[in-house]
Motif scaffolding. Structure first.
Motif, PDB file in Angstrom:
ATOM      1  N   PRO A 207       2.212  -8.873   3.770  1.00 37.76           N
ATOM      2  CA  PRO A 207       1.406 -10.054   4.224  1.00 37.76           C
ATOM      3  C   PRO A 207       1.013  -9.511   5.760  1.00 37.76           C
ATOM      4  N   LEU A 208       1.657  -8.898   6.422  1.00 35.75           N
ATOM      5  CA  LEU A 208       1.167  -8.211   7.625  1.00 35.75           C
ATOM      6  C   LEU A 208      -0.085  -7.552   7.716  1.00 35.75           C
ATOM      7  N   ALA A 209       0.155  -6.463   6.796  1.00 35.90           N
ATOM      8  CA  ALA A 209      -0.903  -5.646   6.504  1.00 35.90           C
ATOM      9  C   ALA A 209      -2.287  -6.468   5.987  1.00 35.90           C
ATOM     10  N   ALA A 210      -1.956  -7.290   5.141  1.00 35.98           N
ATOM     11  CA  ALA A 210      -3.128  -8.314   4.722  1.00 35.98           C
ATOM     12  C   ALA A 210      -4.011  -9.028   5.677  1.00 35.98           C
ATOM     13  N   VAL A 211      -3.093  -9.500   6.667  1.00 34.93           N
ATOM     14  CA  VAL A 211      -3.740 -10.260   7.792  1.00 34.93           C
ATOM     15  C   VAL A 211      -4.478  -9.226   8.717  1.00 34.93           C
ATOM     16  N   ILE A 212      -3.790  -8.044   9.183  1.00 42.30           N
ATOM     17  CA  ILE A 212      -4.173  -7.296   9.877  1.00 42.30           C
ATOM     18  C   ILE A 212      -5.546  -6.438   9.449  1.00 42.30           C
ATOM     19  N   GLY A 213      -5.822  -6.346   8.223  1.00 40.06           N
ATOM     20  CA  GLY A 213      -6.841  -5.682   7.470  1.00 40.06           C
ATOM     21  C   GLY A 213      -8.222  -6.311   7.673  1.00 40.06           C
ATOM     22  N   ILE A 214      -8.331  -7.719   7.892  1.00 43.04           N
ATOM     23  CA  ILE A 214      -9.535  -8.191   8.074  1.00 43.04           C
ATOM     24  C   ILE A 214     -10.167  -8.229   9.198  1.00 43.04           C
ATOM     25  N   PRO A 215      -9.571  -8.319  10.455  1.00 39.11           N
ATOM     26  CA  PRO A 215     -10.377  -8.119  11.542  1.00 39.11           C
ATOM     27  C   PRO A 215     -10.528  -6.816  11.901  1.00 39.11           C
ATOM     28  N   LEU A 216      -9.985  -6.007  11.354  1.00 38.89           N
ATOM     29  CA  LEU A 216     -10.102  -4.448  11.630  1.00 38.89           C
ATOM     30  C   LEU A 216     -11.547  -3.918  10.905  1.00 38.89           C
ATOM     31  N   TYR A 217     -11.964  -4.622  10.045  1.00 39.53           N
ATOM     32  CA  TYR A 217     -13.488  -4.244   9.339  1.00 39.53           C
ATOM     33  C   TYR A 217     -13.293  -2.622   9.012  1.00 39.53           C
ATOM     34  N   ILE A 218     -12.253  -2.240   8.465  1.00 37.74           N
ATOM     35  CA  ILE A 218     -12.070  -0.778   8.000  1.00 37.74           C
ATOM     36  C   ILE A 218     -12.585  -0.715   6.457  1.00 37.74           C
ATOM     37  N   ARG A 219     -13.885  -0.250   6.377  1.00 38.61           N
ATOM     38  CA  ARG A 219     -14.371  -0.092   4.995  1.00 38.61           C
ATOM     39  C   ARG A 219     -13.442   0.709   4.029  1.00 38.61           C
ATOM     40  N   LEU A 220     -13.541   0.588   2.759  1.00 39.94           N
ATOM     41  CA  LEU A 220     -12.989   1.139   1.630  1.00 39.94           C
ATOM     42  C   LEU A 220     -12.957   2.722   1.668  1.00 39.94           C
ATOM     43  N   SER A 221     -14.331   2.866   2.001  1.00 44.52           N
ATOM     44  CA  SER A 221     -14.619   4.540   2.222  1.00 44.52           C
ATOM     45  C   SER A 221     -13.643   5.274   3.190  1.00 44.52           C
ATOM     46  N   SER A 222     -13.499   4.472   4.288  1.00 39.29           N
ATOM     47  CA  SER A 222     -12.461   4.838   5.527  1.00 39.29           C
ATOM     48  C   SER A 222     -10.951   4.913   5.314  1.00 39.29           C
ATOM     49  N   MET A 223     -10.763   3.983   4.305  1.00 40.59           N
ATOM     50  CA  MET A 223      -9.326   3.687   3.870  1.00 40.59           C
ATOM     51  C   MET A 223      -8.832   4.708   2.973  1.00 40.59           C
ATOM     52  N   ILE A 224      -9.636   5.433   2.185  1.00 38.57           N
ATOM     53  CA  ILE A 224      -9.107   6.409   1.355  1.00 38.57           C
ATOM     54  C   ILE A 224      -8.322   7.444   1.904  1.00 38.57           C
ATOM     55  N   PRO A 225      -8.962   8.002   2.629  1.00 35.98           N
ATOM     56  CA  PRO A 225      -8.147   9.391   3.478  1.00 35.98           C
ATOM     57  C   PRO A 225      -7.107   9.035   4.324  1.00 35.98           C
ATOM     58  N   ILE A 226      -7.235   7.529   4.864  1.00 33.16           N
ATOM     59  CA  ILE A 226      -6.164   7.367   5.779  1.00 33.16           C
ATOM     60  C   ILE A 226      -4.959   6.951   4.635  1.00 33.16           C
ATOM     61  N   SER A 227      -5.182   6.254   3.679  1.00 28.34           N
ATOM     62  CA  SER A 227      -4.166   5.845   2.913  1.00 28.34           C
ATOM     63  C   SER A 227      -3.397   7.065   2.154  1.00 28.34           C
ATOM     64  N   GLN A 228      -4.121   8.163   2.048  1.00 27.87           N
ATOM     65  CA  GLN A 228      -3.629   9.428   1.306  1.00 27.87           C
ATOM     66  C   GLN A 228      -2.621   9.975   2.461  1.00 27.87           C
ATOM     67  N   VAL A 229      -2.940  10.035   3.675  1.00 23.10           N
ATOM     68  CA  VAL A 229      -2.032  10.507   4.651  1.00 23.10           C
ATOM     69  C   VAL A 229      -0.969   9.723   4.744  1.00 23.10           C
ATOM     70  N   LEU A 230      -1.109   8.431   4.775  1.00 22.37           N
ATOM     71  CA  LEU A 230       0.102   7.385   5.045  1.00 22.37           C
ATOM     72  C   LEU A 230       1.181   7.495   3.940  1.00 22.37           C
ATOM     73  N   ILE A 231       0.494   7.404   2.718  1.00 20.51           N
ATOM     74  CA  ILE A 231       1.406   7.644   1.567  1.00 20.51           C
ATOM     75  C   ILE A 231       2.085   9.077   1.542  1.00 20.51           C
ATOM     76  N   ALA A 232       1.520  10.080   1.964  1.00 21.08           N
ATOM     77  CA  ALA A 232       1.974  11.419   1.817  1.00 21.08           C
ATOM     78  C   ALA A 232       3.293  11.357   3.093  1.00 21.08           C
ATOM     79  N   LYS A 233       2.905  10.703   4.158  1.00 23.36           N
ATOM     80  CA  LYS A 233       3.934  10.760   5.298  1.00 23.36           C
ATOM     81  C   LYS A 233       5.133   9.594   4.746  1.00 23.36           C
ATOM     82  N   GLY A 234       5.174   8.873   3.730  1.00 22.76           N
ATOM     83  CA  GLY A 234       6.107   8.230   3.433  1.00 22.76           C
ATOM     84  C   GLY A 234       5.921   6.603   3.382  1.00 22.76           C
ATOM     85  N   MET A 235       4.943   6.039   3.821  1.00 19.71           N
ATOM     86  CA  MET A 235       4.563   4.922   3.973  1.00 19.71           C
ATOM     87  C   MET A 235       4.625   4.359   2.514  1.00 19.71           C
ATOM     88  N   ALA A 236       5.099   2.930   2.399  1.00 17.90           N
ATOM     89  CA  ALA A 236       5.319   2.240   1.082  1.00 17.90           C
ATOM     90  C   ALA A 236       3.835   1.864   0.587  1.00 17.90           C
TER      91      ALA A 236
END
Length: 288
Positions: A207-236
């Motif tokens: 829920p913290l990530a869900a709340v943080i995501g709205i004001p950040l205005y990170i487009r889905l196109s930006s989140m893909i590479p970020i998510s790839q690295v975060l998951i590779a680093k061990g983020m759930a």
């Protein structure tokens, strides 16, 4: 360390560039065969389930971010389309971008991508029908907004390429921003810290990530590479998907635009609905 970060940025940026250009070009070619007039006819049909299905299709073939969806929503309301169907499109369009979903499949894997697509589609339909059942249609203002024009133009190879380049101008900078952030995380942020802080079973991260995501205005196109690295680093996966869905589904600029066509109670409900969709989706990924 800086050299490694720069190499990581180049690798991510080149991969995303090739994927984006090829996939966008192919999708632009395929869009010439989509009968938009028939789709809009089905959107206003009496069979609500059938209309909801076509609202998802319409959302999928109109690759807009959360802000550029608003003029289309206004146009649908002006055409007296059912409120529930308009809401389904409003929720589904930013999160069901065909180009980004295809890139997501290549980058994050098709199992995750199929789950993401099914979950966001189901939530969009459920939320759309729920808002209509609760009588939120009365919260729509009588407004006219410019910015959306229908087009019957058929794409050819040249037109598809021009459309791809136009899309590159609006979306590609966000891909590069995402690649840069992902490269910094990859090169400078310790894997052990990410895995220890965000890779644990702490349910409140979702829920913290869900709340943080709205004001950040990170487009889905930006989140893909970020998510790839975060998951590779061990983020759930749960918090990553919650952040991805909330940042794509709503943003502060979109909320401001929505205030011009919706009354306050519907705007608040819209934001809470996006947060709910991203939170529950995050928990589904977390449990699976």
């Amino acid at each position: 360390m800086l050299a490694e970060t720069f190499k990581s940025f180049l690798a991510i940026a080149i991969e995303l560039t090739i994927l984006f250009v090829v996939i966008s070009f192919l999708i632009n070619l395929l869009q010439s065969y989509i009968p938009y007039e028939k789709v809009e006819k089905h959107l206003g049909g009496k069979n609500k389930i059938f209309a909801a299905f076509f609202a998802l299709i319409f959302a999928f073939v109109t690759p807009f971010c959360s802000c550029s969806t608003i003029p289309v929503v206004v146009n649908m309301l002006k055409k007296k389309m059912p409120f529930s169907i308009v809401m389904i499109f409003l929720f589904a369009s930013p999160v069901l971008d065909p180009t980004i979903i295809t890139i997501m499949g290549v980058i994050l894997g098709w199992k995750v991508t199929v789950m993401y697509t099914v979950i966001t589609a189901i939530f969009s339909v459920v939320i759309g029908f729920t808002l209509a059942a609760l009588g939120f249609e009365k919260s729509v203002k009588n407004v006219v907004m410019k910015g959306y024009e229908e087009s019957n133009k058929k794409f050819d190879w040249k037109a598809a390429w021009q459309e791809t380049m136009q899309l590159m101008k609006s979306v590609y900078p966000y891909l590069l921003i995402g690649a840069a952030i992902g490269a910094v995380i990859h090169g400078l942020v310790p894997t052990k810290w990410i895995a220890g802080t965000f890779g644990s079973g702490n349910w409140w991260l979702i829920p913290l990530a869900a709340v943080i995501g709205i004001p950040l205005y990170i487009r889905l196109s930006s989140m893909i590479p970020i998510s790839q690295v975060l998951i590779a680093k061990g983020m759930a996966l749960g918090p990553v998907m919650a952040l991805m869905i909330s940042s794509a589904g709503a943003s502060l600029p979109e909320v401001i635009l929505l205030k011009s066509i919706f009354k306050k109670e519907l705007v608040i409900t819209f934001v809470l609905s996006v947060m709910t969709m991203s939170t529950v989706s995050g928990f589904i990924f977390y449990l699976i």
